[in-house]
Enzyme design. Sequence first.
Site, PDB file in Angstrom:
ATOM      1  N   PHE A  84       0.928  -1.082  -0.118  1.00  0.00           N
ATOM      2  CA  PHE A  84      -0.209   0.191  -0.079  1.00  0.00           C
ATOM      3  C   PHE A  84       0.818   1.276  -0.219  1.00  0.00           C
ATOM      4  O   PHE A  84       1.901   1.142   0.753  1.00  0.00           O
ATOM      5  CB  PHE A  84      -0.997   0.000   1.325  1.00  0.00           C
ATOM      6  CG  PHE A  84      -2.044  -0.973   1.107  1.00  0.00           C
ATOM      7  CD1 PHE A  84      -1.503  -2.588   1.377  1.00  0.00           C
ATOM      8  CD2 PHE A  84      -3.261  -0.466   1.087  1.00  0.00           C
ATOM      9  CE1 PHE A  84      -2.607  -3.258   1.262  1.00  0.00           C
ATOM     10  CE2 PHE A  84      -4.188  -1.701   1.306  1.00  0.00           C
ATOM     11  CZ  PHE A  84      -3.843  -2.982   1.210  1.00  0.00           C
ATOM     12  N   ASP A 176       7.362   1.072   2.865  1.00  0.00           N
ATOM     13  CA  ASP A 176       8.830   1.781   3.421  1.00  0.00           C
ATOM     14  C   ASP A 176       9.939   0.845   3.752  1.00  0.00           C
ATOM     15  O   ASP A 176      10.367   0.846   4.760  1.00  0.00           O
ATOM     16  CB  ASP A 176       8.499   2.758   4.403  1.00  0.00           C
ATOM     17  CG  ASP A 176       7.781   2.036   5.793  1.00  0.00           C
ATOM     18  OD1 ASP A 176       6.952   0.803   5.357  1.00  0.00           O
ATOM     19  OD2 ASP A 176       7.878   2.495   6.797  1.00  0.00           O
ATOM     20  N   THR A 208       5.421  -5.394  23.137  1.00  0.00           N
ATOM     21  CA  THR A 208       4.646  -4.010  23.028  1.00  0.00           C
ATOM     22  C   THR A 208       3.069  -4.705  22.554  1.00  0.00           C
ATOM     23  O   THR A 208       2.486  -4.001  21.810  1.00  0.00           O
ATOM     24  CB  THR A 208       4.926  -3.119  21.956  1.00  0.00           C
ATOM     25  OG1 THR A 208       5.283  -3.438  20.929  1.00  0.00           O
ATOM     26  CG2 THR A 208       6.206  -2.489  22.778  1.00  0.00           C
ATOM     27  N   GLU A 266      -1.161  -4.236  13.881  1.00  0.00           N
ATOM     28  CA  GLU A 266       0.105  -5.114  14.353  1.00  0.00           C
ATOM     29  C   GLU A 266      -0.235  -5.819  15.920  1.00  0.00           C
ATOM     30  O   GLU A 266       0.116  -7.195  15.844  1.00  0.00           O
ATOM     31  CB  GLU A 266       1.335  -4.402  14.461  1.00  0.00           C
ATOM     32  CG  GLU A 266       2.589  -5.259  15.031  1.00  0.00           C
ATOM     33  CD  GLU A 266       3.864  -4.546  14.925  1.00  0.00           C
ATOM     34  OE1 GLU A 266       4.526  -4.450  13.871  1.00  0.00           O
ATOM     35  OE2 GLU A 266       4.116  -3.589  16.222  1.00  0.00           O
TER      36      GLU A 266
HETATM   37  C1  LIG Z   1       8.370  -2.779  10.994  1.00  0.00           C
HETATM   38  C2  LIG Z   1       6.803  -3.006  11.244  1.00  0.00           C
HETATM   39  O1  LIG Z   1       6.237  -4.002  11.679  1.00  0.00           O
HETATM   40  N1  LIG Z   1       5.828  -1.905  10.742  1.00  0.00           N
HETATM   41  C3  LIG Z   1       4.774  -1.711  11.455  1.00  0.00           C
HETATM   42  C4  LIG Z   1       4.684  -0.543  12.406  1.00  0.00           C
HETATM   43  O2  LIG Z   1       4.853   0.638  11.985  1.00  0.00           O
HETATM   44  P1  LIG Z   1       5.582   1.475  10.832  1.00  0.00           P
HETATM   45  O3  LIG Z   1       6.247   2.782  11.037  1.00  0.00           O
HETATM   46  O4  LIG Z   1       6.573   0.577   9.889  1.00  0.00           O
HETATM   47  O5  LIG Z   1       4.122   1.927   9.951  1.00  0.00           O
HETATM   48  P2  LIG Z   1       4.332   2.613   8.550  1.00  0.00           P
HETATM   49  O6  LIG Z   1       4.195   4.316   8.786  1.00  0.00           O
HETATM   50  O7  LIG Z   1       5.251   2.232   7.620  1.00  0.00           O
HETATM   51  O8  LIG Z   1       2.666   2.611   8.122  1.00  0.00           O
HETATM   52  C5  LIG Z   1       2.462   1.137   7.683  1.00  0.00           C
HETATM   53  C6  LIG Z   1       2.024   0.842   6.152  1.00  0.00           C
HETATM   54  O9  LIG Z   1       0.940   1.760   5.834  1.00  0.00           O
HETATM   55  C7  LIG Z   1       0.918   2.525   4.389  1.00  0.00           C
HETATM   56  N2  LIG Z   1       0.954   3.902   4.793  1.00  0.00           N
HETATM   57  C8  LIG Z   1       1.099   4.307   5.975  1.00  0.00           C
HETATM   58  C9  LIG Z   1       0.946   5.788   6.195  1.00  0.00           C
HETATM   59  C10 LIG Z   1       0.622   6.585   4.955  1.00  0.00           C
HETATM   60  O10 LIG Z   1       0.682   7.908   4.984  1.00  0.00           O
HETATM   61  N3  LIG Z   1       0.724   5.909   3.657  1.00  0.00           N
HETATM   62  C11 LIG Z   1       0.667   4.753   3.622  1.00  0.00           C
HETATM   63  O11 LIG Z   1       0.546   4.204   2.611  1.00  0.00           O
HETATM   64  C12 LIG Z   1       2.276   1.953   3.919  1.00  0.00           C
HETATM   65  O12 LIG Z   1       1.930   0.933   2.954  1.00  0.00           O
HETATM   66  C13 LIG Z   1       3.102   1.661   5.428  1.00  0.00           C
HETATM   67  O13 LIG Z   1       4.135   0.791   4.849  1.00  0.00           O
HETATM   68  O14 LIG Z   1       3.396  -0.524  13.064  1.00  0.00           O
HETATM   69  C14 LIG Z   1       2.260  -0.331  12.071  1.00  0.00           C
HETATM   70  C15 LIG Z   1       0.834  -0.329  12.872  1.00  0.00           C
HETATM   71  O15 LIG Z   1       1.211   0.696  13.891  1.00  0.00           O
HETATM   72  C16 LIG Z   1       2.343  -1.478  10.876  1.00  0.00           C
HETATM   73  O16 LIG Z   1       1.763  -2.595  11.694  1.00  0.00           O
HETATM   74  C17 LIG Z   1       3.748  -1.457  10.252  1.00  0.00           C
HETATM   75  O17 LIG Z   1       3.475  -2.632   9.402  1.00  0.00           O
HETATM   76 MN   LIG Z   2       6.577   0.765   7.682  1.00  0.00          MN
END
Ligand SMILES: CC(=O)N[C@H]1[C@@H](OP(=O)(O)OP(=O)(O)OC[C@H]2O[C@@H](n3ccc(=O)[nH]c3=O)[C@H](O)[C@@H]2O)O[C@H](CO)[C@H](O)[C@@H]1O
Ligand SMILES: [Mn+2]
Length: 317
Positions: A84, A176, A208, A266
């Site tokens: 996504f 990402d 967590t 998660e």
């Molecule tokens: C390494 C890992 O396990 N990462 C998890 C973690 O933080 P993350 O910091 O990895 O979350 P994140 O900001 O990457 O968001 C998860 C995913 O949502 C989508 N996205 C998000 C924001 C946006 O503006 N646009 C968009 O497309 C994108 O595919 C992204 O990869 O926790 C999240 C929920 O709290 C998700 O479970 C992530 O999978």
């Molecule tokens: Mn991520």
Amino acid sequence: MHSVRQSLEFYILSFRQNVVFSFEIGLGQGTKVLVDFQPYNINRTDVASVTSWSAPILWEGTFDPILIDSIYKQQNLMIATTVFALGKYTRFVKDFLESAEQHYFVGFRVHYYLFTDQPESVPEVKMGENRSLTVRKVQSLNRWQDISMGRMEKLEKLIENELASEADYIFCLDIDTKFYGHWGVESLGRLVGVIHPWFFDAPRDRFTYERRPESQAYIPVGEGDYYYAGAAFGGSLEDVHHLTKTCREQLHIDAANSIEAAWQEESHLNKYFLLNKPSKLLSPEYMWRDINESAAQIKVIRFSNVAKNYAEVRPNP
Ligand SMILES: CC(=O)N[C@H]1[C@@H](OP(=O)(O)OP(=O)(O)OC[C@H]2O[C@@H](n3ccc(=O)[nH]c3=O)[C@H](O)[C@@H]2O)O[C@H](CO)[C@H](O)[C@@H]1O
Ligand SMILES: [Mn+2]
């Protein structure tokens, strides 16, 4: 759907050159037979290579990629892969796809499904043979939490409506991210979770998990096996459909009760894996923190988060 699929799984253990081979064999849809081949090396002593419920945990040195490739090559498998990219996360698409073409199921059939609110922004990426990309337009959302959680429902519907007739397995990944090393058929299994890169070494009480009993994702202190990453999970269509459907239902119940789990979907994924044990675990080699970070147990980084400025890329704090 694989609802008619009669699943037959058994394990054969035999020893050869200090390597334990185990096979998980499932009778797939139609005439196709899905074979999980799971050799693991018992010599890797710095990490556990099997769970208490006998699922393999894949670390570098616990499997022979060439041997496993040659076994899976006999089958014409298709691996659906979902990502996504909404809002500013479209900037991650190019590196994700280009690096996947270099490292991810190379030589096998892969169909990427990219959900985005800006289809026009998707870059042209040269795909290998038998590899394709489908772009799906989705509605923009204002909260990153809703984007992240909303994936479960989209995945549930995709599997239900489209994948049954084309894919054998599915992996659902964060965007990402970037591939830096081999991620291949060794990772295939009925239900596959990835150990979160921040918690593979941590005692259980540091995990967590959601700790409020009011949430459907609640896991009491003292319970839990591993802390799994929300950024990568997969398995057979049937199993991942059940996972996404269950998480979507639990998220809806929480929303109706005005509670959002600490780590959104998660947290629900972790609850799901507590109650439905994965048949295979991937070590944090398959979802690392950052390419510039190291840990003694990590001999190869296959897939990693890419550094991002949260305040800059997310639509809300
Ligand atoms: C390494 C890992 O396990 N990462 C998890 C973690 O933080 P993350 O910091 O990895 O979350 P994140 O900001 O990457 O968001 C998860 C995913 O949502 C989508 N996205 C998000 C924001 C946006 O503006 N646009 C968009 O497309 C994108 O595919 C992204 O990869 O926790 C999240 C929920 O709290 C998700 O479970 C992530 O999978
Ligand atoms: Mn991520």
